[in-house]
Scaffold this motif. Sequence first.
Motif, mmCIF file in Angstrom:
data_model
loop_
_atom_site.group_PDB
_atom_site.id
_atom_site.type_symbol
_atom_site.label_atom_id
_atom_site.label_comp_id
_atom_site.label_asym_id
_atom_site.label_seq_id
_atom_site.Cartn_x
_atom_site.Cartn_y
_atom_site.Cartn_z
ATOM 1 N N HIS A 1 7.435 1.520 10.154
ATOM 2 C CA HIS A 1 6.438 2.423 9.582
ATOM 3 C C HIS A 1 7.030 3.345 8.522
ATOM 4 O O HIS A 1 6.353 3.668 7.537
ATOM 5 C CB HIS A 1 5.756 3.236 10.679
ATOM 6 N N SER A 2 8.263 3.756 8.690
ATOM 7 C CA SER A 2 8.892 4.649 7.703
ATOM 8 C C SER A 2 8.996 3.968 6.348
ATOM 9 O O SER A 2 8.607 4.527 5.322
ATOM 10 C CB SER A 2 10.286 5.056 8.171
ATOM 11 N N GLU A 3 9.536 2.774 6.351
ATOM 12 C CA GLU A 3 9.668 2.044 5.097
ATOM 13 C C GLU A 3 8.293 1.749 4.510
ATOM 14 O O GLU A 3 8.077 1.864 3.302
ATOM 15 C CB GLU A 3 10.430 0.735 5.326
ATOM 16 N N GLY A 4 7.359 1.395 5.377
ATOM 17 C CA GLY A 4 6.011 1.074 4.926
ATOM 18 C C GLY A 4 5.327 2.239 4.239
ATOM 19 O O GLY A 4 4.730 2.070 3.167
ATOM 20 N N VAL A 5 5.397 3.432 4.826
ATOM 21 C CA VAL A 5 4.700 4.568 4.206
ATOM 22 C C VAL A 5 5.344 4.961 2.878
ATOM 23 O O VAL A 5 4.638 5.380 1.957
ATOM 24 C CB VAL A 5 4.577 5.794 5.149
ATOM 25 N N ILE A 6 6.650 4.801 2.767
ATOM 26 C CA ILE A 6 7.313 5.100 1.491
ATOM 27 C C ILE A 6 6.821 4.132 0.416
ATOM 28 O O ILE A 6 6.473 4.524 -0.698
ATOM 29 C CB ILE A 6 8.848 5.032 1.639
ATOM 30 N N ARG A 7 6.766 2.866 0.758
ATOM 31 C CA ARG A 7 6.305 1.857 -0.207
ATOM 32 C C ARG A 7 4.825 2.039 -0.531
ATOM 33 O O ARG A 7 4.418 1.935 -1.693
ATOM 34 C CB ARG A 7 6.556 0.453 0.336
ATOM 35 N N LEU A 8 4.010 2.289 0.493
ATOM 36 C CA LEU A 8 2.577 2.466 0.257
ATOM 37 C C LEU A 8 2.296 3.666 -0.636
ATOM 38 O O LEU A 8 1.422 3.602 -1.512
ATOM 39 C CB LEU A 8 1.827 2.611 1.585
ATOM 40 N N ALA A 9 3.023 4.749 -0.426
ATOM 41 C CA ALA A 9 2.819 5.943 -1.255
ATOM 42 C C ALA A 9 3.046 5.610 -2.732
ATOM 43 O O ALA A 9 2.276 6.040 -3.600
ATOM 44 C CB ALA A 9 3.745 7.063 -0.806
ATOM 45 N N MET A 10 4.075 4.826 -3.017
ATOM 46 C CA MET A 10 4.370 4.452 -4.399
ATOM 47 C C MET A 10 3.317 3.497 -4.970
ATOM 48 O O MET A 10 2.936 3.609 -6.129
ATOM 49 C CB MET A 10 5.752 3.794 -4.488
ATOM 50 N N LEU A 11 2.837 2.584 -4.141
ATOM 51 C CA LEU A 11 1.852 1.612 -4.612
ATOM 52 C C LEU A 11 0.466 2.230 -4.828
ATOM 53 O O LEU A 11 -0.327 1.717 -5.619
ATOM 54 C CB LEU A 11 1.751 0.440 -3.626
#
Length: 148
Positions: free
Chosen positions: A65-75
Amino acid sequence: MLWIIILALLALSVIFGLAFYAMRLLKALKQQQGMIAQAKAARCNRLKESIEIIGKAMQSGECNHSEGVIRLAMLLMPFGKNLQPYPAMMQLHKIVRDMPTHENYKQLEKKTRMRLDLERKSAEIKFEQDIIKEIRQLLDDIKQFGEF
Protein backbone atom coordinates in the motif's frame (compact mmCIF):
# COMPACT_ATOMS: atom_id res chain seq x y z
CA MET A 1 -3.61 52.53 -68.13
CA LEU A 2 -1.66 49.41 -69.08
CA TRP A 3 0.56 49.90 -66.02
CA ILE A 4 -2.45 50.04 -63.76
CA ILE A 5 -3.77 46.76 -65.16
CA ILE A 6 -0.35 45.12 -64.79
CA LEU A 7 0.03 46.37 -61.23
CA ALA A 8 -3.53 45.26 -60.37
CA LEU A 9 -2.83 41.77 -61.76
CA LEU A 10 0.42 41.65 -59.83
CA ALA A 11 -1.36 42.75 -56.65
CA LEU A 12 -4.09 40.13 -57.18
CA SER A 13 -1.51 37.39 -57.74
CA VAL A 14 0.28 38.39 -54.51
CA ILE A 15 -3.03 38.37 -52.62
CA PHE A 16 -4.01 34.96 -54.04
CA GLY A 17 -0.53 33.61 -53.26
CA LEU A 18 -0.75 34.81 -49.67
CA ALA A 19 -4.29 33.45 -49.33
CA PHE A 20 -3.13 30.05 -50.61
CA TYR A 21 -0.19 30.10 -48.17
CA ALA A 22 -2.51 31.05 -45.29
CA MET A 23 -4.85 28.17 -46.18
CA ARG A 24 -1.93 25.73 -46.14
CA LEU A 25 -0.81 27.03 -42.74
CA LEU A 26 -4.35 26.70 -41.35
CA LYS A 27 -4.58 23.14 -42.66
CA ALA A 28 -1.22 22.27 -41.07
CA LEU A 29 -2.35 23.87 -37.79
CA LYS A 30 -5.55 21.83 -37.82
CA GLN A 31 -3.56 18.63 -38.40
CA GLN A 32 -1.17 19.54 -35.61
CA GLN A 33 -4.04 20.23 -33.20
CA GLY A 34 -5.56 16.86 -34.11
CA MET A 35 -2.27 15.10 -33.40
CA ILE A 36 -1.97 16.91 -30.06
CA ALA A 37 -5.51 15.88 -29.13
CA GLN A 38 -4.72 12.27 -30.03
CA ALA A 39 -1.51 12.34 -27.99
CA LYS A 40 -3.37 13.79 -24.98
CA ALA A 41 -6.09 11.15 -25.26
CA ALA A 42 -3.47 8.39 -25.52
CA ARG A 43 -1.61 9.74 -22.46
CA CYS A 44 -4.85 10.02 -20.55
CA ASN A 45 -5.70 6.41 -21.37
CA ARG A 46 -2.21 5.22 -20.36
CA LEU A 47 -2.46 7.06 -17.03
CA LYS A 48 -5.92 5.63 -16.35
CA GLU A 49 -4.64 2.17 -17.24
CA SER A 50 -1.65 2.61 -14.91
CA ILE A 51 -3.92 3.74 -12.07
CA GLU A 52 -6.11 0.69 -12.65
CA ILE A 53 -3.12 -1.68 -12.72
CA ILE A 54 -1.68 -0.27 -9.51
CA GLY A 55 -5.08 -0.29 -7.80
CA LYS A 56 -5.67 -3.91 -8.72
CA ALA A 57 -2.13 -4.83 -7.67
CA MET A 58 -2.77 -3.19 -4.30
CA GLN A 59 -6.03 -5.12 -3.95
CA SER A 60 -4.37 -8.44 -4.71
CA GLY A 61 -1.32 -7.78 -2.52
CA GLU A 62 1.15 -7.66 -5.42
CA CYS A 63 1.98 -4.05 -4.54
CA ASN A 64 2.25 -2.87 -0.96
CA HIS A 65 0.00 0.00 0.00
CA SER A 66 2.85 2.43 0.69
CA GLU A 67 4.34 2.08 -2.75
CA GLY A 68 0.88 2.13 -4.29
CA VAL A 69 -0.23 5.40 -2.70
CA ILE A 70 3.02 7.10 -3.71
CA ARG A 71 2.55 6.01 -7.32
CA LEU A 72 -1.17 6.81 -7.36
CA ALA A 73 -0.56 10.31 -6.02
CA MET A 74 1.80 11.00 -8.92
CA LEU A 75 -0.53 9.49 -11.52
CA LEU A 76 -3.50 11.54 -10.32
CA MET A 77 -1.67 14.88 -10.64
CA PRO A 78 -2.08 15.32 -14.42
CA PHE A 79 -5.85 15.00 -13.96
CA GLY A 80 -5.78 17.77 -11.36
CA LYS A 81 -6.74 15.20 -8.74
CA ASN A 82 -5.15 14.04 -5.52
CA LEU A 83 -5.78 11.55 -2.73
CA GLN A 84 -8.04 13.99 -0.81
CA PRO A 85 -11.25 12.00 -1.52
CA TYR A 86 -9.56 8.88 -0.13
CA PRO A 87 -8.65 9.72 3.50
CA ALA A 88 -6.88 6.48 4.43
CA MET A 89 -4.69 6.57 1.32
CA MET A 90 -4.01 10.25 1.92
CA GLN A 91 -2.97 9.59 5.52
CA LEU A 92 -0.66 6.76 4.48
CA HIS A 93 0.80 8.94 1.75
CA LYS A 94 1.54 11.71 4.27
CA ILE A 95 3.43 9.19 6.40
CA VAL A 96 5.52 7.57 3.65
CA ARG A 97 6.01 10.31 1.03
CA ASP A 98 9.15 11.73 2.63
CA MET A 99 10.74 8.42 3.55
CA PRO A 100 13.98 7.74 1.68
CA THR A 101 13.96 5.16 -1.09
CA HIS A 102 16.45 3.19 -3.16
CA GLU A 103 20.06 4.32 -2.61
CA ASN A 104 19.11 6.85 0.07
CA TYR A 105 17.37 4.08 2.01
CA LYS A 106 20.39 1.78 1.70
CA GLN A 107 22.68 4.47 3.06
CA LEU A 108 20.71 4.77 6.31
CA GLU A 109 21.88 3.06 9.47
CA LYS A 110 20.26 -0.30 10.14
CA LYS A 111 18.49 1.05 13.23
CA THR A 112 16.98 3.93 11.26
CA ARG A 113 15.88 1.61 8.45
CA MET A 114 14.20 -0.69 10.96
CA ARG A 115 12.43 2.25 12.60
CA LEU A 116 11.17 3.53 9.23
CA ASP A 117 10.06 0.04 8.17
CA LEU A 118 8.17 -0.38 11.43
CA GLU A 119 6.51 3.00 11.02
CA ARG A 120 5.56 2.25 7.40
CA LYS A 121 4.26 -1.26 8.11
CA SER A 122 2.31 -0.08 11.15
CA ALA A 123 0.63 2.58 9.05
CA GLU A 124 -0.12 0.06 6.29
CA ILE A 125 -1.78 -2.28 8.81
CA LYS A 126 -3.69 0.58 10.44
CA PHE A 127 -5.18 1.79 7.16
CA GLU A 128 -5.37 -1.52 5.25
CA GLN A 129 -9.11 -2.17 5.44
CA ASP A 130 -10.04 1.42 4.61
CA ILE A 131 -7.56 1.52 1.74
CA ILE A 132 -9.06 -1.63 0.21
CA LYS A 133 -12.47 0.08 0.22
CA GLU A 134 -11.03 3.29 -1.15
CA ILE A 135 -9.25 1.47 -3.97
CA ARG A 136 -12.60 0.11 -5.16
CA GLN A 137 -13.93 3.66 -5.12
CA LEU A 138 -10.87 4.98 -6.96
CA LEU A 139 -11.21 2.32 -9.65
CA ASP A 140 -14.82 3.42 -10.15
CA ASP A 141 -13.86 7.10 -10.11
CA ILE A 142 -11.16 6.87 -12.80
CA LYS A 143 -13.80 5.86 -15.30
CA GLN A 144 -15.31 9.34 -14.83
CA PHE A 145 -12.02 11.24 -15.18
CA GLY A 146 -12.01 13.48 -18.22
CA GLU A 147 -9.00 14.51 -20.18
CA PHE A 148 -6.59 17.14 -18.96
